[in-house]
Design a protein around this motif. Structure first.
Motif, PDB file in Angstrom:
ATOM      1  N   ILE A 155       0.833  -1.202   0.000  1.00  0.00           N
ATOM      2  CA  ILE A 155       0.000   0.000   0.000  1.00  0.00           C
ATOM      3  C   ILE A 155       0.872   1.258   0.000  1.00  0.00           C
ATOM      4  N   GLY A 156       1.896   1.227   0.859  1.00  0.00           N
ATOM      5  CA  GLY A 156       2.825   2.365   0.904  1.00  0.00           C
ATOM      6  C   GLY A 156       3.561   2.545  -0.404  1.00  0.00           C
ATOM      7  N   SER A 157       3.905   1.431  -1.053  1.00  0.00           N
ATOM      8  CA  SER A 157       4.616   1.512  -2.335  1.00  0.00           C
ATOM      9  C   SER A 157       3.739   2.162  -3.390  1.00  0.00           C
ATOM     10  N   ILE A 158       2.435   1.767  -3.396  1.00  0.00           N
ATOM     11  CA  ILE A 158       1.512   2.374  -4.363  1.00  0.00           C
ATOM     12  C   ILE A 158       1.397   3.876  -4.122  1.00  0.00           C
ATOM     13  N   ALA A 159       1.264   4.258  -2.852  1.00  0.00           N
ATOM     14  CA  ALA A 159       1.177   5.686  -2.527  1.00  0.00           C
ATOM     15  C   ALA A 159       2.472   6.405  -2.904  1.00  0.00           C
ATOM     16  N   GLU A 160       3.590   5.727  -2.613  1.00  0.00           N
ATOM     17  CA  GLU A 160       4.883   6.327  -2.927  1.00  0.00           C
ATOM     18  C   GLU A 160       5.027   6.538  -4.428  1.00  0.00           C
ATOM     19  N   VAL A 161       4.706   5.499  -5.211  1.00  0.00           N
ATOM     20  CA  VAL A 161       4.813   5.604  -6.670  1.00  0.00           C
ATOM     21  C   VAL A 161       3.892   6.693  -7.202  1.00  0.00           C
ATOM     22  N   THR A 162       2.694   6.800  -6.593  1.00  0.00           N
ATOM     23  CA  THR A 162       1.753   7.837  -7.018  1.00  0.00           C
ATOM     24  C   THR A 162       2.339   9.228  -6.813  1.00  0.00           C
ATOM     25  N   PHE A 163       2.887   9.464  -5.628  1.00  0.00           N
ATOM     26  CA  PHE A 163       3.471  10.788  -5.359  1.00  0.00           C
ATOM     27  C   PHE A 163       4.744  11.014  -6.176  1.00  0.00           C
ATOM     28  N   PHE A 164       5.498   9.928  -6.411  1.00  0.00           N
ATOM     29  CA  PHE A 164       6.678  10.073  -7.260  1.00  0.00           C
ATOM     30  C   PHE A 164       6.268  10.442  -8.680  1.00  0.00           C
ATOM     31  N   ALA A 165       5.144   9.862  -9.138  1.00  0.00           N
ATOM     32  CA  ALA A 165       4.648  10.213 -10.471  1.00  0.00           C
ATOM     33  C   ALA A 165       4.239  11.681 -10.513  1.00  0.00           C
ATOM     34  N   ILE A 166       3.579  12.134  -9.442  1.00  0.00           N
ATOM     35  CA  ILE A 166       3.208  13.560  -9.356  1.00  0.00           C
ATOM     36  C   ILE A 166       4.457  14.428  -9.343  1.00  0.00           C
ATOM     37  N   ALA A 167       5.482  13.964  -8.589  1.00  0.00           N
ATOM     38  CA  ALA A 167       6.735  14.720  -8.518  1.00  0.00           C
ATOM     39  C   ALA A 167       7.413  14.787  -9.888  1.00  0.00           C
ATOM     40  N   LEU A 168       7.405  13.651 -10.604  1.00  0.00           N
ATOM     41  CA  LEU A 168       7.993  13.634 -11.949  1.00  0.00           C
ATOM     42  C   LEU A 168       7.247  14.579 -12.887  1.00  0.00           C
ATOM     43  N   ALA A 169       5.911  14.532 -12.799  1.00  0.00           N
ATOM     44  CA  ALA A 169       5.111  15.433 -13.638  1.00  0.00           C
ATOM     45  C   ALA A 169       5.406  16.884 -13.311  1.00  0.00           C
ATOM     46  N   ASP A 170       5.530  17.189 -12.014  1.00  0.00           N
ATOM     47  CA  ASP A 170       5.841  18.550 -11.605  1.00  0.00           C
ATOM     48  C   ASP A 170       7.237  18.952 -12.066  1.00  0.00           C
ATOM     49  N   LYS A 171       8.171  18.002 -11.986  1.00  0.00           N
ATOM     50  CA  LYS A 171       9.531  18.280 -12.445  1.00  0.00           C
ATOM     51  C   LYS A 171       9.558  18.566 -13.941  1.00  0.00           C
ATOM     52  N   ILE A 172       8.813  17.728 -14.692  1.00  0.00           N
ATOM     53  CA  ILE A 172       8.746  17.946 -16.144  1.00  0.00           C
ATOM     54  C   ILE A 172       8.116  19.309 -16.442  1.00  0.00           C
ATOM     55  N   LYS A 173       7.063  19.638 -15.672  1.00  0.00           N
ATOM     56  CA  LYS A 173       6.411  20.932 -15.846  1.00  0.00           C
ATOM     57  C   LYS A 173       7.380  22.078 -15.571  1.00  0.00           C
ATOM     58  N   LEU A 174       8.151  21.951 -14.476  1.00  0.00           N
ATOM     59  CA  LEU A 174       9.121  22.987 -14.134  1.00  0.00           C
ATOM     60  C   LEU A 174      10.207  23.101 -15.200  1.00  0.00           C
ATOM     61  N   GLU A 175      10.695  21.931 -15.649  1.00  0.00           N
ATOM     62  CA  GLU A 175      11.736  21.961 -16.675  1.00  0.00           C
ATOM     63  C   GLU A 175      11.214  22.580 -17.966  1.00  0.00           C
ATOM     64  N   LYS A 176       9.936  22.275 -18.298  1.00  0.00           N
ATOM     65  CA  LYS A 176       9.339  22.871 -19.493  1.00  0.00           C
ATOM     66  C   LYS A 176       9.216  24.379 -19.329  1.00  0.00           C
ATOM     67  N   ALA A 177       8.767  24.802 -18.119  1.00  0.00           N
ATOM     68  CA  ALA A 177       8.654  26.241 -17.856  1.00  0.00           C
ATOM     69  C   ALA A 177      10.024  26.909 -17.915  1.00  0.00           C
ATOM     70  N   GLU A 178      11.036  26.234 -17.344  1.00  0.00           N
ATOM     71  CA  GLU A 178      12.397  26.790 -17.394  1.00  0.00           C
ATOM     72  C   GLU A 178      12.892  26.887 -18.829  1.00  0.00           C
ATOM     73  N   LYS A 179      12.552  25.858 -19.626  1.00  0.00           N
ATOM     74  CA  LYS A 179      12.971  25.889 -21.033  1.00  0.00           C
ATOM     75  C   LYS A 179      12.301  27.034 -21.780  1.00  0.00           C
ATOM     76  N   ILE A 180      10.986  27.216 -21.498  1.00  0.00           N
ATOM     77  CA  ILE A 180      10.269  28.326 -22.144  1.00  0.00           C
ATOM     78  C   ILE A 180      10.842  29.662 -21.703  1.00  0.00           C
ATOM     79  N   ASN A 181      11.113  29.783 -20.392  1.00  0.00           N
ATOM     80  CA  ASN A 181      11.721  31.023 -19.894  1.00  0.00           C
ATOM     81  C   ASN A 181      13.092  31.251 -20.508  1.00  0.00           C
ATOM     82  N   ALA A 182      13.844  30.150 -20.651  1.00  0.00           N
ATOM     83  CA  ALA A 182      15.168  30.271 -21.267  1.00  0.00           C
ATOM     84  C   ALA A 182      15.050  30.718 -22.722  1.00  0.00           C
ATOM     85  N   GLN A 183      14.032  30.184 -23.426  1.00  0.00           N
ATOM     86  CA  GLN A 183      13.822  30.600 -24.804  1.00  0.00           C
ATOM     87  C   GLN A 183      13.436  32.071 -24.881  1.00  0.00           C
TER      88      GLN A 183
END
Length: 298
Positions: A155-183
């Motif tokens: 159960i903890g692993s499922i919750a952990e993977v879920t939040f890690f997926a959210i973290a990855l999505a947020d990281k991708i979002k931040l990196e995309k925003a940083e890339k757009i800002n850099a552009q």
């Protein structure tokens, strides 16, 4: 890769692996709870180092985790080559506990240094850690065995993977925003550079025009001076011609004034030579006679 290893590890703890992954393998079912965690934790360490940017944001934590990779490799080899014993299991559990603490510290450092996606990582890892602690307390008999406690790690692993997926999505979002800002920043700098280049070219053209005007004025002045020199030279040539003409006239007049007749009949042998330095000279000579006698030379 991290999710794959933790999924396999969870199947070993719940017995699902014995049914679907290694059926009829009693040795694997017995050894899976000991053999699968070390490589899973190694993959977890690699994932954590990469996701939290520990090499850049927390160099000391990154170095400690590199040491844990080596230690878990040794534990895996010891489990693989020998029967699990309480001492080795205790060492493994102690290392896992220390890894959890170090992971928290690294995540907090990463978050405080501006990596906001670490908050989702901390949340997911906290849920899994709580489940792991409950499972260990049940494993050592501190908590009574129950179906919920035995399933707490999956159960903890499922919750952990879920939040890690959210973290990855947020990281991708931040990196995309940083890339757009850099552009956008690159475009802004390009426009600024073009503006500076245009201003430089305009100033350069103005300087060239000013220098061209100065050069043209200097050339006109030199041409006027040259014309004056030509005029003056012509005047000098004309003046010299008049002077030469006057000198030749004066030379002829001077030659007429000199005594030309021979004095041999007076009984004197006299040679006459007159050579002025230029056309005329200021020196004169003459003979003074009285009747047929020479009375003096002057």
């Amino acid at each position: 890769l991290y999710i794959l290893f933790f999924t396999i590890n969870s199947t070993a703890l719940t017995g699902v692996g014995y049914i679907f992954l290694w059926p009829n393998s009693g040795w694997m079912q017995e050894m899976a709870p000991f053999l699968l965690p070390p490589p899973s934790l190694i993959v977890f360490i690699l994932f954590t180092k990469s996701f939290l940017h520990l090499k850049k944001l927390a160099k000391d934590i990154n170095s400690i985790m590199n040491s844990f990779i080596i230690l878990f490799c040794i534990i895996f080899i010891l489990f693989l080559t020998g029967r699990p014993n309480p001492t080795l299991i205790s060492i493994n559990n102690l290392m896992v506990t220390l890894l959890f603490i170090i992971t928290y510290v690294g995540a907090i450092i990463s978050y405080r240094k501006g990596f906001t996606s670490a908050k989702y990582y901390i949340t997911g890892w906290s849920i899994y850690t709580i489940g792991f602690i409950i499972f260990q307390l049940m494993f050592f008999g501190i908590l009574p065995y129950s179906y919920i406690f035995s399933s707490i790690i999956p159960i903890g692993s499922i919750a952990e993977v879920t939040f890690f997926a959210i973290a990855l999505a947020d990281k991708i979002k931040l990196e995309k925003a940083e890339k757009i800002n850099a552009q956008h920043e690159a475009i802004r700098r390009l426009k600024e550079n073009n503006k500076l280049k245009s201003e430089f070219v305009n100033k350069l053209e103005e300087k060239v025009d000013e220098r061209t005007e100065e050069l043209n004025a200097a050339m006109e002045e030199m041409e006027a001076i040259n014309n004056n020199l030509i005029t003056t030279n012509n005047e000098l040539i004309e003046a010299k011609s008049l002077i030469d003409k006057d000198l030749r006239l004066a030379k002829n007049v001077q030659r007429i004034l000199f005594h030309q007749k021979s004095l041999e009949n007076l009984g004197y042998d006299i040679a006459i030579a007159f050579k002025p330095m230029i056309e005329v000279s200021g020196d004169f000579y003459d003979f003074y006679k009285y009747k047929d006698d020479l009375k003096g030379i002057g």
